[in-house]
Every structure is written in C-alpha cells, then in structure tokens.
Design a protein around this motif. Structure first.
Motif, PDB file in Angstrom:
ATOM      1  N   UNK A  44       0.824  -1.213   0.000  1.00  0.00           N
ATOM      2  CA  UNK A  44       0.000   0.000   0.000  1.00  0.00           C
ATOM      3  C   UNK A  44       0.856   1.260   0.000  1.00  0.00           C
ATOM      4  N   UNK A  45       1.965   1.243   0.738  1.00  0.00           N
ATOM      5  CA  UNK A  45       2.884   2.395   0.730  1.00  0.00           C
ATOM      6  C   UNK A  45       3.318   2.678  -0.709  1.00  0.00           C
ATOM      7  N   UNK A  46       3.720   1.596  -1.395  1.00  0.00           N
ATOM      8  CA  UNK A  46       4.221   1.700  -2.765  1.00  0.00           C
ATOM      9  C   UNK A  46       3.145   2.233  -3.721  1.00  0.00           C
ATOM     10  N   UNK A  47       1.908   1.792  -3.534  1.00  0.00           N
ATOM     11  CA  UNK A  47       0.804   2.143  -4.448  1.00  0.00           C
ATOM     12  C   UNK A  47       0.182   3.502  -4.169  1.00  0.00           C
ATOM     13  N   UNK A  48       0.038   3.861  -2.885  1.00  0.00           N
ATOM     14  CA  UNK A  48      -0.814   5.009  -2.542  1.00  0.00           C
ATOM     15  C   UNK A  48      -0.099   6.229  -1.964  1.00  0.00           C
ATOM     16  N   UNK A  49       1.175   6.106  -1.613  1.00  0.00           N
ATOM     17  CA  UNK A  49       1.875   7.241  -0.993  1.00  0.00           C
ATOM     18  C   UNK A  49       2.935   7.790  -1.942  1.00  0.00           C
ATOM     19  N   UNK A  50       2.987   9.114  -2.063  1.00  0.00           N
ATOM     20  CA  UNK A  50       3.995   9.755  -2.900  1.00  0.00           C
ATOM     21  C   UNK A  50       5.379   9.486  -2.288  1.00  0.00           C
ATOM     22  N   UNK A  51       6.271   8.957  -3.094  1.00  0.00           N
ATOM     23  CA  UNK A  51       7.590   8.576  -2.577  1.00  0.00           C
ATOM     24  C   UNK A  51       7.529   7.302  -1.759  1.00  0.00           C
ATOM     25  N   UNK A  52       6.413   6.572  -1.883  1.00  0.00           N
ATOM     26  CA  UNK A  52       6.177   5.360  -1.096  1.00  0.00           C
ATOM     27  C   UNK A  52       7.161   4.234  -1.381  1.00  0.00           C
ATOM     28  N   UNK A  53       7.656   4.163  -2.637  1.00  0.00           N
ATOM     29  CA  UNK A  53       8.619   3.102  -2.985  1.00  0.00           C
ATOM     30  C   UNK A  53       9.893   3.261  -2.157  1.00  0.00           C
ATOM     31  N   UNK A  54      10.382   4.516  -2.089  1.00  0.00           N
ATOM     32  CA  UNK A  54      11.604   4.787  -1.334  1.00  0.00           C
ATOM     33  C   UNK A  54      11.386   4.524   0.159  1.00  0.00           C
ATOM     34  N   UNK A  55      10.224   4.980   0.685  1.00  0.00           N
ATOM     35  CA  UNK A  55       9.896   4.763   2.102  1.00  0.00           C
ATOM     36  C   UNK A  55       9.862   3.268   2.406  1.00  0.00           C
ATOM     37  N   UNK A  56       9.193   2.493   1.522  1.00  0.00           N
ATOM     38  CA  UNK A  56       9.069   1.043   1.717  1.00  0.00           C
ATOM     39  C   UNK A  56      10.437   0.363   1.716  1.00  0.00           C
ATOM     40  N   UNK A  57      11.313   0.759   0.768  1.00  0.00           N
ATOM     41  CA  UNK A  57      12.642   0.156   0.677  1.00  0.00           C
ATOM     42  C   UNK A  57      13.496   0.497   1.901  1.00  0.00           C
ATOM     43  N   UNK A  58      13.400   1.753   2.372  1.00  0.00           N
ATOM     44  CA  UNK A  58      14.128   2.160   3.586  1.00  0.00           C
ATOM     45  C   UNK A  58      13.661   1.353   4.790  1.00  0.00           C
ATOM     46  N   UNK A  59      12.351   1.122   4.861  1.00  0.00           N
ATOM     47  CA  UNK A  59      11.777   0.340   5.970  1.00  0.00           C
ATOM     48  C   UNK A  59      12.258  -1.111   5.908  1.00  0.00           C
ATOM     49  N   UNK A  60      12.258  -1.702   4.701  1.00  0.00           N
ATOM     50  CA  UNK A  60      12.719  -3.090   4.537  1.00  0.00           C
ATOM     51  C   UNK A  60      14.165  -3.231   5.001  1.00  0.00           C
ATOM     52  N   UNK A  61      15.033  -2.308   4.546  1.00  0.00           N
ATOM     53  CA  UNK A  61      16.459  -2.356   4.902  1.00  0.00           C
ATOM     54  C   UNK A  61      16.634  -2.142   6.416  1.00  0.00           C
ATOM     55  N   UNK A  62      15.955  -1.106   6.947  1.00  0.00           N
ATOM     56  CA  UNK A  62      16.093  -0.765   8.366  1.00  0.00           C
ATOM     57  C   UNK A  62      15.626  -1.867   9.289  1.00  0.00           C
ATOM     58  N   UNK A  63      14.447  -2.421   9.002  1.00  0.00           N
ATOM     59  CA  UNK A  63      13.898  -3.466   9.883  1.00  0.00           C
ATOM     60  C   UNK A  63      14.690  -4.765   9.757  1.00  0.00           C
ATOM     61  N   UNK A  64      15.034  -5.144   8.523  1.00  0.00           N
ATOM     62  CA  UNK A  64      15.805  -6.387   8.327  1.00  0.00           C
ATOM     63  C   UNK A  64      17.144  -6.300   9.041  1.00  0.00           C
ATOM     64  N   UNK A  65      17.800  -5.123   8.946  1.00  0.00           N
ATOM     65  CA  UNK A  65      19.087  -4.927   9.621  1.00  0.00           C
ATOM     66  C   UNK A  65      18.923  -5.062  11.137  1.00  0.00           C
ATOM     67  N   UNK A  66      17.898  -4.391  11.676  1.00  0.00           N
ATOM     68  CA  UNK A  66      17.639  -4.437  13.121  1.00  0.00           C
ATOM     69  C   UNK A  66      17.303  -5.838  13.602  1.00  0.00           C
ATOM     70  N   UNK A  67      16.438  -6.539  12.851  1.00  0.00           N
ATOM     71  CA  UNK A  67      15.997  -7.876  13.266  1.00  0.00           C
ATOM     72  C   UNK A  67      17.114  -8.912  13.116  1.00  0.00           C
ATOM     73  N   UNK A  68      17.918  -8.790  12.063  1.00  0.00           N
ATOM     74  CA  UNK A  68      19.023  -9.737  11.881  1.00  0.00           C
ATOM     75  C   UNK A  68      20.107  -9.524  12.931  1.00  0.00           C
ATOM     76  N   UNK A  69      20.358  -8.246  13.296  1.00  0.00           N
ATOM     77  CA  UNK A  69      21.285  -7.967  14.398  1.00  0.00           C
ATOM     78  C   UNK A  69      20.765  -8.580  15.683  1.00  0.00           C
ATOM     79  N   UNK A  70      19.452  -8.420  15.873  1.00  0.00           N
ATOM     80  CA  UNK A  70      18.792  -8.970  17.057  1.00  0.00           C
ATOM     81  C   UNK A  70      18.910 -10.492  17.070  1.00  0.00           C
ATOM     82  N   UNK A  71      18.793 -11.093  15.888  1.00  0.00           N
ATOM     83  CA  UNK A  71      18.853 -12.549  15.741  1.00  0.00           C
ATOM     84  C   UNK A  71      20.185 -13.107  16.244  1.00  0.00           C
TER      85      UNK A  71
END
Length: 421
Positions: A80-107
C-alpha cells in the motif's frame, strides 16, 4: 475425570485459538526484550516502567490500526505504501532495509543468548563441560538454527502460529510464576510510572532499547500478512480489535514481570546483569534453584519464540512489497531465510557478549518507527482507500502522539549510539 478432561481441552483450545497477536508477542518478547528488562530491573529497579507502559499502549493501537486497514482495504502495508503514498517506494525500501538490519542484528544476540542458556542448564548437571564452553555453545547454536530452518521449510502460517503459542505460553507462565517468588515493593512500582530517565552512562540507550523492543516496527508491518494468513475479513473486525488489545496487555504483563523479578532479586543487591552467567550467580542465592530454572526456561522460550519471527521478517517484508502475499515454498523465501540463519551464527562464532549485542541491536529498531507510523496515518486518512470507513479522531490523535514519542526516542537513540561508539 471427564470434567477435568473437558476443562483442560477448553484451556488448550483457548490457548491454541489465539490469533495473529501471538506473532506480535513473538516479535516483541524475545531475548532482546528479556535482556533489556533484566538489565533495566537489575540496574535501575522499576524506574523505566513508564517507558514500557507507554510503548505497549502505542503498540496496541498500531497493531489494531494496521490490522484494521487490511480488513477494510484488503491490502498489506508496504504494498500500500508503494501504491498510494507519494515517494512510497523509497519509504518502503528504507523500511525493509532498516527493519531487516535491526531484526538480523537482534537474531545474532537471540541465538547467542539461547545457546548460552542451554549451555548453562547443561553445565549445572555436567560441570566438566565448562572446559569446552566455546565449542559447545557454538555447536548448540548450530543445532538450534538448523532445527528452526527445518521447521520453516515444512511449515505454513497455522503451523508457525501453533509453535509460537507453545513457546509464548511457557514463557509467560515461567515469568509470572517467578514473580510470585521474587517481587519489588509496591512503592517502587508506583514510582516507576513517573517519567524519568536514569542519569547515568547507558541510561539513554536502555530507554531507546526498551522502545525498540516493545514498539517493534516489524510487529506492525507484519500484522496485515498474518491477518490475511488467518483468513480474517470485515466480519472479524471485533475479533481483530480484541486480539490487538490482548497482545498489548500480555506484552506489558510479561515484560513488567521480567523487570520486577530482576528488580526484586538483583537491584537491591547492587548486582547489575551484564553477562548471561550473571543471571545464574545472582538469581540462585536469592530466588532458589526452582525459580532460577523457571526463569531460565522462560528466557529460553522467549529466545526460541523470537528466532522464528526474526527469520521470517525479511522474506515477509519483501513479499509484502512485491505482491502483498507470502509464499513460504518459494525459492526466494528459502534463500533469504538461509542467509538469515548464517547471519545469526556471527555472535556464537566470534564468542561475543550476546547481552551487549542484544541491547545495541534493539536501539537500531527505533529509527524506522517514525516512517512506519507516518505511513499508516496517511493510509488511514486516504478517502479513496477507506471510502465510508472513517478513522476516528481518537485513533488519529493517539497515532500522532505515538509519532511524537517515536521521534523523541529516535533522537534519544542517536545520541546514545554516538556516545557508545
């Protein structure tokens, strides 16, 4: 006899009937949360209880908001971010990188702590094992991660849910029973609800770690996929709301119990926890072997219940971004989870202190949180998507307050990390 059987069946049915909120608890209360609560309770008593209460309240509203959005729109978050928010693709990609980095560090920290705890339990009965501690801890870590990867490859949503329910139930019971044996004074609990930050080295980082683990962005973003996996629709809105509230309440109750046990047993002894072994040497004389075993069992269950969701997070977010559907049989899913498993072995291989690694990794989780809150605010107030389903002023107001809280904690986390490095 039959009455007892039917009662036990009802209790089992109630536990196994828990909804997607079980994943919220799995993501939120892992060894990261347990570690943060133990370190906070043993070092500062109940002083940070207010941070936990605020985080859990905002978390409950965000879990509800993301789940409700999916029931109304039929779409998942990043898609939905990608489809409905202006600049949503960039926001979504930043979120994917940020959360994956945080969760993998946590792992890394989760696997390190879990392997250390299993080793400590074994060492109680076989003291000679201490001569080969590094090798045995590494072997345990490899065995645990291989078993978890094997379960991921054969499992579907309902299978993941049932495994998590078992781990979380054991964890919750272990910590709550421990609380009856070791507890803080009521006045300390009351004082802990008054906002204050420990004015000592590491105080700011611990506050950021608290929010990073209890207001975990991964929890909210994965909610839509788990709601869809459960097969819920508009008829389940009431159920979705109750599930979100129950998840937030249980996260607070279990986390507060962990902090209270550490505060009651260790704070007044002046024995802050910095290593896994500290929990053995400090808890046993105060709480006794039974309470110690219970507490360890709870911590181990917390670790095992978090490894599952942490391994799932990167393929979940990527699948969400691509199509809004998660295929656990895809080649992409198997490759990403295999990489995550190898990443998890870094702390055990290098023999690093998993508790310190765990606290630092939780701080990283707060940086994408403001983006995640802004995203759902924009979606919930988009009339084209929501149509006749208006978002209440109360929900909007709480989301704005949670955004302010997240920004404040992110700033706090940046200054804490700058001081750390």
């Amino acid at each position: 006899m039959e009455m007892k059987k039917s009662l036990s069946k009802k209790v089992l049915g109630l536990i196994l009937g828990f909804g997607p909120g079980i994943f919220a608890i799995g993501y939120t209360i892992g060894t990261g949360s347990v570690t943060s609560m133990i370190v906070a309770g043993s070092t500062y008593g109940m002083q940070l209880l207010w941070v936990l209460l605020l985080s859990c309240f905002f978390s409950g509203v965000l879990i509800y908001a993301y789940g409700n959005y999916t029931l109304i729109s039929g779409e998942t978050a990043l898609y939905s971010f990608k489809r409905h928010i202006k600049g949503g693709k960039l926001i979504a990609l930043l979120i994917i990188i940020g959360i994956s980095f945080g969760q993998w560090n946590s792992l890394m920290g989760i696997l390190g702590i879990s392997a250390n705890i299993i080793f400590e339990i074994l060492a109680i009965y076989f003291p000679n094992l201490r001569a080969s501690e590094y090798e045995i801890v590494l072997l345990i870590a490899i065995v645990v991660i291989v078993i978890m990867y094997g379960l991921l490859l054969i499992g579907k949503y309902t299978f993941f849910e049932k495994i998590l329910v078992i781990f979380v139930s054991i964890m919750g019971l272990s910590f709550l029973i421990s609380l009856f044996m070791v507890y803080p004074l009521p006045i300390e609990v009351a004082k802990g609800l008054i906002p204050s930050i420990p004015d000592v080295k590491g105080g700011k980082m611990l506050v950021a770690a608290f929010v990073g683990t209890t207001m975990a962005a991964a929890t909210f973003l994965s909610r839509p996929l788990f709601v869809k996996g459960k097969g819920w629709n508009m008829d389940n809105r009431g159920q979705q709301k109750r599930d979100a509230i129950l998840a937030a309440v249980l996260v607070f109750a279990i986390s507060a119990a962990i902090m209270a046990v550490a505060s009651g047993a260790l704070f007044h002894q002046g024995k802050p926890v910095t290593h896994v072994l500290d929990m053995v040497s400090t808890l046993e004389p105060v709480a006794g072997k039974f309470a110690l075993t219970l507490f360890f069992f709870g911590t181990l269950s917390a670790g095992l219940s978090s490894i599952f969701p942490c391994l799932l997070i990167a393929p979940i977010l990527l699948a969400d971004y691509q199509s809004g559907k998660l295929d656990t049989n895809s080649k992409q899913f198997r490759i990403i989870t295999a990489i995550a498993c190898l990443f998890a072995l870094i702390v055990p291989i290098f023999g690093a202190n998993p508790i310190e690694m765990q606290i630092v990794s939780q701080v990283f989780n707060v940086f994408v949180l403001p983006l995640v809150i802004v995203g759902i605010l924009l979606l919930l107030n988009n009339k084209k998507i929501m149509k006749e389903h208006h978002t209440s002023k109360w929900i909007n107001m709480i989301l704005i307050l949670s955004l302010m809280f997240a920004c404040l904690i992110s700033y706090n986390g940046i200054s804490a990390l700058l001081n750390y490095f």
